[in-house]
Design an enzyme around this catalytic site. Structure first.
Site, mmCIF file in Angstrom:
data_model
loop_
_atom_site.group_PDB
_atom_site.id
_atom_site.type_symbol
_atom_site.label_atom_id
_atom_site.label_comp_id
_atom_site.label_asym_id
_atom_site.label_seq_id
_atom_site.Cartn_x
_atom_site.Cartn_y
_atom_site.Cartn_z
ATOM 1 N N GLU A 22 -5.816 10.782 10.931
ATOM 2 C CA GLU A 22 -4.565 10.137 10.513
ATOM 3 C C GLU A 22 -3.457 10.389 11.530
ATOM 4 O O GLU A 22 -3.289 11.511 12.016
ATOM 5 C CB GLU A 22 -4.157 10.693 9.145
ATOM 6 N N ASP A 25 -4.169 7.221 15.888
ATOM 7 C CA ASP A 25 -4.619 5.986 16.577
ATOM 8 C C ASP A 25 -3.641 5.595 17.685
ATOM 9 O O ASP A 25 -4.046 5.234 18.781
ATOM 10 C CB ASP A 25 -4.874 4.830 15.584
ATOM 11 N N GLY A 112 -1.230 2.006 0.994
ATOM 12 C CA GLY A 112 -1.809 2.711 2.134
ATOM 13 C C GLY A 112 -3.236 2.273 2.403
ATOM 14 O O GLY A 112 -3.958 2.910 3.165
ATOM 15 N N SER A 114 -3.870 -0.791 3.529
ATOM 16 C CA SER A 114 -3.755 -1.860 4.528
ATOM 17 C C SER A 114 -3.805 -3.275 3.978
ATOM 18 O O SER A 114 -4.526 -4.134 4.493
ATOM 19 C CB SER A 114 -4.849 -1.725 5.589
ATOM 20 N N SER A 115 -3.007 -3.518 2.941
ATOM 21 C CA SER A 115 -2.907 -4.901 2.469
ATOM 22 C C SER A 115 -2.319 -5.779 3.574
ATOM 23 O O SER A 115 -2.750 -6.923 3.756
ATOM 24 C CB SER A 115 -2.044 -4.984 1.211
ATOM 25 N N ASP A 160 -5.841 -0.153 11.460
ATOM 26 C CA ASP A 160 -5.936 -0.952 10.235
ATOM 27 C C ASP A 160 -6.487 -2.347 10.506
ATOM 28 O O ASP A 160 -7.370 -2.832 9.799
ATOM 29 C CB ASP A 160 -4.556 -1.105 9.583
ATOM 30 N N TYR A 210 7.826 6.073 10.124
ATOM 31 C CA TYR A 210 6.616 5.872 10.927
ATOM 32 C C TYR A 210 6.990 5.763 12.407
ATOM 33 O O TYR A 210 6.410 6.445 13.258
ATOM 34 C CB TYR A 210 5.906 4.596 10.461
HETATM 35 C C1 GLA Z 1 -0.634 3.065 9.327
HETATM 36 C C2 GLA Z 1 -0.740 2.335 10.666
HETATM 37 C C3 GLA Z 1 -1.986 2.759 11.433
HETATM 38 C C4 GLA Z 1 -2.095 4.293 11.509
HETATM 39 C C5 GLA Z 1 -1.885 4.920 10.135
HETATM 40 C C6 GLA Z 1 -1.824 6.421 10.198
HETATM 41 O O1 GLA Z 1 -1.658 2.669 8.463
HETATM 42 O O2 GLA Z 1 -0.770 0.932 10.488
HETATM 43 O O3 GLA Z 1 -1.981 2.185 12.726
HETATM 44 O O4 GLA Z 1 -1.205 4.804 12.455
HETATM 45 O O5 GLA Z 1 -0.700 4.466 9.520
HETATM 46 O O6 GLA Z 1 -3.038 6.938 10.617
#
Ligand code: GLA
Length: 374
Positions: A22, A25, A112, A114-115, A160, A210
């Site tokens: 986490e 990326d 969380g 990824s919709s 994602d 973020y």
């Molecule tokens: C979100 C971002 C991803 C990644 C995660 C954390 O989902 O879209 O690219 O950085 O947070 O791992």
């Protein structure tokens, strides 16, 4: 309900759960996500105009996007992801044609899972299908990521969108986010299952937090690049980190330590998964959560309460937050025979601790993009 026969293609892309890896990326690290059966499905047909007519199975709204003005829809409450995806696909030199699209999303928003990636990826794949193009899922993922960054303003990594586009049924993806090399690893958990639980806390200010975390890792990289001889922050092993730790301070040091140690955990988790070592995998999940809580500071009271309740349950081998954090879901490795009791007890303990009711989901590991001609 959508009458399929009125459309030309049914295209879908997946939500994802990240098993481990986490906030690494965007530092060039390896991640270990899997695509889910929860997804965004798009029913699409050409309409011979220069408009994309958008509607949803779950919303009363309809939105009309002019394909010559796709850069003007950033402020839309619904339809902005679709507009951004279409714009970036068009800017990449692809033909976007007028069409009617019905969107059906089963990935809970803000979970969380990824919709947004599922919406972006499926929208692009649908536009390509209706224009008669065969799509390369990696190109779709990269374009969808650009839409998230340039249109939605989240400076995200590739995890994602890649998982949403390129997932494979029954497999997790050990994805190197620097090279995009991907190894598909069968999710073999023996007598255990993965359980996803949503803390149902609406998250706020996620984008700015973020982007701030990402900037802090960039700062650490700039400081360590020359002395440590690294080409991305994820190249730091925990040992190299210790050697150069004196060059970093405060939060920036904590963030970099998380990245170095989380990357090491991903390596170990892939080995554990291949060996069917669920005890090791579970222990790594617990360590990952602690690091995201204490060093990266992206969990929050609710996710901590949920992971804590999960980790205390006797059938649970490990649990952590998944995704960007500040709300959303946990993923846990749980002995299958104890799953029903796990769900009931964790939800009870979590509600007592926070006042929020949690939701549990079935975790079916599915394919990424699917395209079906009707
Ligand atoms: C979100 C971002 C991803 C990644 C995660 C954390 O989902 O879209 O690219 O950085 O947070 O791992």
């Amino acid at each position: 309900m959508v009458n399929e026969k009125e459309y030309e293609y049914v295209v879908s892309a997946a939500g994802r759960v990240n098993i481990i890896g986490e906030h690494v990326d965007y530092c060039g690290g390896k991640v270990f996500p899997a695509a889910l059966g929860m997804r965004n499905t798009v029913y699409v047909r050409p309409n011979g105009t220069n408009k994309i007519n958008l509607s949803w199975t779950t919303l009363p709204d309809t939105v009309v996007l002019d394909i010559d003005k796709l850069d003007t829809y950033r402020a839309l409450k619904y339809g902005n992801y679709q507009a951004g995806s279409a714009l970036l696909w068009q800017n990449a030199g692809h033909k976007v044609i007028g069409c009617d699209m019905v969107q059906d999303c089963t990935v809970p928003f803000g979970s969380g899972l990824s919709s947004s990636a599922a919406i972006e990826v499926s929208t692009i794949a649908a536009l390509a299908a209706v224009a008669g193009e065969h799509v390369d899922p990696v190109e779709v993922a990269l374009t969808a990521q650009r839409a998230e960054r340039e249109y939605a303003g989240v400076n995200c990594g590739i995890m994602d969108q890649y998982a949403s586009a390129c997932g494979k049924k029954g497999h997790a993806m050990l994805l190197d986010c620097k090279t995009l090399a991907c190894e598909y690893v069968p999710v073999k958990l023996g007598d255990c299952s993965l359980v996803i639980v949503n803390c149902n806390k609406p998250h706020s200010l996620v984008e700015s937090k973020y982007n701030e975390r990402r900037a802090q890792t960039e700062e650490a990289f700039e400081i360590l690049r020359k002395p440590a001889g690294i080409s991305c922050l994820a190249e730091l092993t925990p040992e190299t980190f210790e050697r150069f730790v004196h060059l970093l301070q405060g939060k920036v040091r904590d963030r970099a330590r998380h990245v170095a140690e989380e990357c090491e955990r991903v390596r170990k988790a892939a080995v554990a998964m291949k060996a069917g070592d669920t005890a090791m995998l579970g222990a790594l999940l617990n360590e990952s959560h602690a690091s995201l809580r204490d060093l990266y500071e992206v969990t929050g009271k609710e996710l901590d309460a949920l992971a804590d309740a999960a980790q205390r349950h006797e059938a649970c081998l490990g649990s952590r937050m998944t995704g960007g954090g500040f709300g959303g879901c946990t993923v846990s490795v749980v002995r299958t025979e104890g799953v029903a009791d796990f769900k009931a007890s964790v939800c009870r303990a979590y509600e007592q601790a926070t006042g929020y009711a949690a939701s549990c989901y079935e975790t079916e590991i599915a394919d990424g993009i699917t395209v079906r001609k009707i």
